[in-house]
Design a protein around this motif. Structure first.
Motif, short mmCIF file in Angstrom:
data_model
loop_
_atom_site.label_atom_id
_atom_site.label_comp_id
_atom_site.label_asym_id
_atom_site.label_seq_id
_atom_site.Cartn_x
_atom_site.Cartn_y
_atom_site.Cartn_z
N ALA A 10 12.40 -3.45 17.85
CA ALA A 10 13.32 -2.34 17.62
C ALA A 10 13.90 -2.35 16.21
N ALA A 11 14.02 -3.52 15.61
CA ALA A 11 14.64 -3.63 14.29
C ALA A 11 13.70 -3.21 13.17
N THR A 12 12.40 -3.26 13.40
CA THR A 12 11.46 -2.99 12.31
C THR A 12 10.47 -1.86 12.58
N ARG A 13 10.27 -1.46 13.84
CA ARG A 13 9.27 -0.44 14.12
C ARG A 13 9.65 0.88 13.47
N ARG A 14 8.63 1.66 13.17
CA ARG A 14 8.85 2.93 12.48
C ARG A 14 7.95 4.01 13.05
N GLU A 15 8.40 5.23 12.95
CA GLU A 15 7.56 6.38 13.26
C GLU A 15 6.98 6.89 11.95
N VAL A 16 5.67 7.03 11.90
CA VAL A 16 5.01 7.46 10.67
C VAL A 16 4.04 8.59 10.97
N SER A 17 3.67 9.32 9.95
CA SER A 17 2.69 10.38 10.11
C SER A 17 1.33 9.79 10.41
N VAL A 18 0.50 10.54 11.15
CA VAL A 18 -0.80 10.04 11.58
C VAL A 18 -1.83 10.06 10.46
N LEU A 19 -1.44 10.57 9.31
CA LEU A 19 -2.28 10.55 8.12
C LEU A 19 -1.50 9.86 7.01
N SER A 20 -2.09 8.82 6.45
CA SER A 20 -1.44 8.07 5.37
C SER A 20 -2.05 8.47 4.03
N LEU A 21 -1.23 8.45 2.99
CA LEU A 21 -1.68 8.82 1.65
C LEU A 21 -1.80 7.58 0.78
N GLY A 22 -2.99 7.36 0.24
CA GLY A 22 -3.21 6.23 -0.65
C GLY A 22 -2.84 6.56 -2.08
N ALA A 23 -2.10 5.66 -2.72
CA ALA A 23 -1.65 5.86 -4.09
C ALA A 23 -2.34 4.92 -5.06
N MET A 24 -3.52 4.44 -4.70
CA MET A 24 -4.19 3.41 -5.49
C MET A 24 -4.30 3.77 -6.96
N LEU A 25 -4.70 4.99 -7.26
CA LEU A 25 -4.98 5.37 -8.65
C LEU A 25 -3.86 6.16 -9.30
N PHE A 26 -2.74 6.31 -8.58
CA PHE A 26 -1.62 7.03 -9.17
C PHE A 26 -1.03 6.22 -10.32
N GLY A 27 -0.82 6.89 -11.44
CA GLY A 27 -0.26 6.20 -12.60
C GLY A 27 -1.30 5.62 -13.53
N THR A 28 -2.58 5.69 -13.12
CA THR A 28 -3.65 5.22 -13.99
C THR A 28 -4.69 6.35 -14.11
N VAL A 29 -5.69 6.35 -13.25
CA VAL A 29 -6.72 7.39 -13.29
C VAL A 29 -6.12 8.77 -13.01
N VAL A 50 3.01 6.27 2.85
CA VAL A 50 2.32 6.13 1.56
C VAL A 50 1.91 4.68 1.37
N ASP A 51 0.72 4.47 0.85
CA ASP A 51 0.17 3.12 0.72
C ASP A 51 -0.11 2.75 -0.73
N THR A 52 0.24 1.51 -1.09
CA THR A 52 -0.04 1.01 -2.43
C THR A 52 -0.26 -0.50 -2.36
N SER A 53 -0.30 -1.15 -3.52
CA SER A 53 -0.46 -2.60 -3.59
C SER A 53 0.03 -3.08 -4.95
N ASP A 54 0.40 -4.36 -5.02
CA ASP A 54 0.86 -4.88 -6.30
C ASP A 54 -0.28 -5.08 -7.29
N ASN A 55 -1.53 -4.93 -6.86
CA ASN A 55 -2.65 -5.07 -7.81
C ASN A 55 -3.29 -3.74 -8.19
N TYR A 56 -2.72 -2.61 -7.76
CA TYR A 56 -3.26 -1.30 -8.13
C TYR A 56 -2.70 -0.83 -9.46
N ALA A 57 -3.51 -0.41 -10.42
CA ALA A 57 -4.97 -0.54 -10.38
C ALA A 57 -5.37 -1.37 -11.60
#
Length: 327
Positions: A10-29, A50-57
């Motif tokens: 209950a403390a961490t669960r979330r409701e999210v959209s069924v489609l996730s957006l990847g931001a891998m190339l945002f800010g570079t390509v 929204v999805d990202t990573s500390d190594n993108y890109a």
């Protein structure tokens, strides 16, 4: 937009959209203005994941990693975006030095790295708490217990919410979850792997591990997910980098006897529904026997619009059966 719940506590669960957006190339390509336009439209349509990573890109434009997180932080501040949008990030695969990569010089998953990398991600994103943090790749140089305890410490401190794993062997995910459960600690609840309608050849090595099928949903992981329905699968590269529109991009990884028949089934269902082939693939993933949250990339608002329309595409049981049995 449609939504689903991820996580069980209950403390961490979330409701999210069924489609996730990847931001891998945002800010570079993908430049800042275009990235902002895509993000704005996604949120306007009800997108919240929204999805990202500390190594993108790190591999583009002389990048070192963190560029995507930095852009998302600027976008959040400029738009006043708060916790209503869940931004998931990953750690463990950022190269330790320019000119190296995650295959030969990754930061890894030690307790020290987990703490320090998570702090840097929070700073770049402008978040007090990372709502979902993944272990990006396996790290065999430290024990699973150290990794599990390192993540759990951040959850206990309130700087991380849900935990996830990406590109790990199924048995290592289960081992880590068992260690966490035995110690009364939070474990992985969200798994991020490549999954699409076309299966990938199991005999080819993965770029993540030359010895095995690490990185995509094979039979073992699919079976595991069916047996553990409380886990959430986020499916990256669901459209195989445009391979359904331009089959020449599929490459040898999808050169299977079943591929022509499955592509023909997709075309037939697309014609029946008035949808695009890409939309049928996304709809198939969202409602399959292993329900997935497709993680889509977009380099333009038009590309995003095509993916968004898949949310409202309801395939019939007969159409799903035909897709499932093709080939």
């Amino acid at each position: 937009m449609r939504y689903r719940t991820i996580g069980t506590d209950a403390a961490t669960r979330r409701e999210v959209s069924v489609l996730s957006l990847g931001a891998m190339l945002f800010g570079t390509v993908t430049d800042e203005d275009t990235s902002y336009a895509i993000l704005d439209r996604y949120v306007e349509a009800g997108g919240t994941f929204v999805d990202t990573s500390d190594n993108y890109a790190f591999w583009t434009n002389g990048g070192q990693g963190g560029e995507s997180e930095e852009l998302l932080g600027r976008w959040r501040r400029s738009r006043g975006v708060g916790d209503e949008v869940l931004i998931a990030t990953k750690l463990g695969a950022r190269p330790l030095a320019p000119g190296t990569s995650y295959t030969d010089n990754p930061e890894g998953l030690s307790a020290k790295v987990i703490r320090e990398a998570a702090e840097r991600s929070r700073e770049r994103l402008g978040l007090d708490r990372l709502p979902l943090l993944y272990a990006h790749i396996e790290d065999r140089t430290v024990t699973l217990r150290e990794t599990v305890e390192g993540f759990a410490e951040l959850v206990a401190e309130g700087t991380v919410g849900l935990l996830g794993a990406s590109n790990h062997r199924a048995w290592r995910v289960e081992r880590a979850r068992a260690i966490a459960a035995a110690a009364g600690l939070p474990g992985y609840e969200v798994l991020q792997y490549h999954r699409s309608y076309l299966p990938r050849r199991p005999d080819l090595p993965s770029e993540l591990d030359r010895d095995g099928d690490v990185g995509w949903v094979g039979p073992d992981l699919a079976s595991y997910l069916r047996a553990e329905p409380q886990l959430t699968l986020v499916a990256y590269s669901p459209l195989i980098r445009g391979g359904y529109v331009r089959p020449e991009r599929l490459g040898e990884g999808y050169d299977l006897p079943s591929t022509p028949a499955r592509l023909a089934a997709l075309e037939a269902v697309a014609a029946e529904t008035g949808a695009t082939v890409n939309q049928v693939v996304l709809a198939w993933l969202m409602g399959g026997d292993v329900p997935s949250i497709p993680l889509v990339g977009a380099s333009s608002v038009a590309q995003l619009e095509e993916s968004l329309a898949a949310v409202d595409l309801d395939l019939t049981a007969e159409q799903r059966a035909r897709l499932d049995t093709a080939g």
